[in-house]
Design a protein around this motif. Structure first.
Motif, short mmCIF file in Angstrom:
data_model
loop_
_atom_site.label_atom_id
_atom_site.label_comp_id
_atom_site.label_asym_id
_atom_site.label_seq_id
_atom_site.Cartn_x
_atom_site.Cartn_y
_atom_site.Cartn_z
N ILE A 139 -1.74 -2.18 7.62
CA ILE A 139 -0.86 -2.41 6.46
C ILE A 139 -0.45 -1.10 5.80
O ILE A 139 0.00 -1.07 4.66
N ARG A 140 -0.59 0.00 6.51
CA ARG A 140 -0.15 1.32 6.01
C ARG A 140 1.32 1.24 5.63
O ARG A 140 2.09 0.45 6.20
N CYS A 167 0.84 -1.20 0.00
CA CYS A 167 0.00 0.00 0.00
C CYS A 167 0.87 1.24 0.00
O CYS A 167 1.91 1.28 0.67
N GLY A 218 -4.12 -3.20 -0.95
CA GLY A 218 -3.70 -1.88 -0.52
C GLY A 218 -3.85 -0.94 -1.71
O GLY A 218 -4.09 -1.39 -2.84
N GLU A 219 -3.73 0.34 -1.49
CA GLU A 219 -3.95 1.28 -2.60
C GLU A 219 -2.63 1.70 -3.25
O GLU A 219 -1.71 2.13 -2.58
N LYS A 254 -0.40 4.19 0.85
CA LYS A 254 -1.02 5.18 1.74
C LYS A 254 -0.70 4.90 3.19
O LYS A 254 -0.13 3.88 3.55
N ASN A 255 -1.10 5.84 4.02
CA ASN A 255 -0.71 5.79 5.43
C ASN A 255 -1.85 6.10 6.37
O ASN A 255 -1.64 6.83 7.37
N CYS A 256 -3.02 5.58 6.09
CA CYS A 256 -4.18 5.84 6.95
C CYS A 256 -3.81 5.47 8.39
O CYS A 256 -3.23 4.40 8.63
N TYR A 286 -5.32 4.41 10.92
CA TYR A 286 -5.98 3.30 11.62
C TYR A 286 -5.54 1.93 11.11
O TYR A 286 -5.86 0.91 11.70
N CYS A 287 -4.80 1.90 10.01
CA CYS A 287 -4.66 0.63 9.28
C CYS A 287 -3.31 -0.04 9.48
O CYS A 287 -2.26 0.59 9.33
FE1 SF4 Z 1 -5.47 3.05 3.89
FE2 SF4 Z 1 -6.51 0.94 2.54
FE3 SF4 Z 1 -3.85 1.39 2.54
FE4 SF4 Z 1 -5.02 0.56 4.75
S1 SF4 Z 1 -4.90 -0.58 2.84
S2 SF4 Z 1 -3.49 2.23 4.57
S3 SF4 Z 1 -7.02 1.58 4.62
S4 SF4 Z 1 -5.44 2.73 1.68
#
Ligand code: SF4
Ligand code: SAH
Length: 358
Positions: free
Chosen positions: A66-67, A57, A103-104, A59-61, A63-64
């Motif tokens: 696997i950020r 992934c 992941g994104e 991204k770095n949300c 809460y997640c």
């Molecule tokens: Fe955000 Fe989805 Fe990546 Fe988790 S998997 S950090 S929720 S984008």
């Protein structure tokens, strides 16, 4: 209760929803939502096989688990054989659809990976299954490309419809923009997908008013499918230590939100999220009992499933898939639902929205 009467009459306010979320007497709410389920979508549970295709992934949300900043995660992408095996299992068991979740990322290699996977699935299955993607925000061009290659549905949670709360849960940069999230949801609709969205219940800083607004957001956005579940803290995430409601309260709040959604949007598909099971072993069955009508059994190979750790306590089945499903289906039948085989289970809300069906 006045708030419930208002909800059932269709003439309700945000305050009514807040009152229902606050109330501890859930019997009447759940009795009503059960009846709505029976009447509008039937006592049926539809199956979607969840394939966690890759945990890489960008991204770095906050809460997640696997950020991208979590270096403790072993990253993987399933190979074609693993994907096909999972799909064939689901097909053989009569699942009507598959969900590919990742992941994104938005790099060309990733876009090709999803395209190739869609092609692979359509070539290797004896008949069509509905395909749902859950691969984050992409350009409209990419969404269209995947749609043409066989994707039918897309899940993209709004996570928090209050932009202020959204900003608390994500880094403040262009990759994590609330406005971009909204644009992506719009684009999905324009591309003709059955669009699913949802939010997390019980994230740090969330009020009951926020949850009520999330429910109204899904209604006003005319979402076809709902995937919402409780927040479960994830290891090595920046907000894991923040104060939240006790797990029993988060669980009950998520059930109340499902019941309210079933009454306010009777013809949508509502998933019984896996996060419910992380808080309570029979959590998904309870959700199906009071209004949800979709379950997404995980059919990812075991090692990858472990590495796809969005949150702690993720249920990892120790049994083989066959035995796990036999037991799951039995428990669903015990609550009085038919486990639907060999049907797509398209969202009735979507069919009406596009002028198909009633
Ligand atoms: Fe955000 Fe989805 Fe990546 Fe988790 S998997 S950090 S929720 S984008
Ligand atoms: N990357 C894609 C899909 C994978 S994440 C995306 O973000 O859309 C899928 C969902 O997992 C997210 O939408 C989020 O709501 C949920 N999720 C992530 N971390 C979670 C946590 N700690 N507790 C509960 N749900 C979580």
């Amino acid at each position: 209760m006045r708030a419930l009467e208002n909800l059932l009459s269709g003439d309700y306010s945000k305050e009514d929803i807040v009152a229902l979320l606050k109330s501890n007497s859930t019997y009447e709410l759940f009795t009503a939502s059960k009846e709505y389920k029976r009447k509008f979508v039937g006592n049926k549970t539809y199956l979607r096989g969840l394939i966690e295709l890759s945990n890489i992934c960008s991204k770095n949300c906050y809460y997640c688990g696997i950020r991208s900043a979590n270096t403790k995660v072993e990253r993987y992408t399933l190979d074609q054989k693993q994907v096909i095996n999972a799909c064939k299992y689901a097909y053989g068991r009569g699942y009507g659809s598959l969900v590919l979740q990742t992941g994104e990322r938005d790099d060309p290699k990733f876009i090709d990976l999803i395209s190739e996977t869609l092609e692979l699935i359509s070539k290797n299955l004896p008949a069509k299954m509905r395909i749902t993607l859950s691969c984050g925000e992409q350009s409209k061009e990419t969404y269209l490309k995947w749609k043409k290659l066989g994707a039918d549905r897309y899940l993209l949670r709004i996570e928090a419809s209050n932009p202020y709360l959204y900003k608390q849960l994500h880094p403040n940069d262009h990759k994590h923009s609330f406005e971009q999230r909204l644009r992506a949801l719009e684009a999905l609709k324009e591309c003709g997908y059955q669009v699913g969205s949802g939010f997390m219940v019980g994230v740090p800083g969330q009020s009951l008013e926020d949850i009520a607004s999330d429910i109204l957001f899904l209604r006003d956005f005319k979402i076809d499918m709902i995937g919402m579940g409780p927040y479960v803290p994830g290891q090595n995430t920046p907000i894991a230590q923040k104060e939240i409601l006790h797990k029993d309260e988060r669980f009950l709040l998520a059930l109340k939100a499902i019941a309210i959604l079933r009454i306010t949007m009777p013809d949508v598909n509502i998933a019984a999220a896996t996060a419910l099971q992380a808080l309570e072993p029979m959590g998904r069955e309870k959700a199906l009992d009071i209004g949800a009508n979709v379950i997404m059994p995980n059919i990812t190979p075991p090692d990858a499933r472990k590495a796809y750790g969005l949150y702690d306590n993720k249920p990892l089945d120790s049994k083989g898939l066959e035995d796990r499903d036999a037991e799951l289906f039995k428990r669903i039948e015990d609550i009085g639902d038919e486990v639907v085989r060999n049907e797509f289970g398209d969202s009735l809300h979507y069919n009406k929205r596009i002028g198909k069906g009633k």
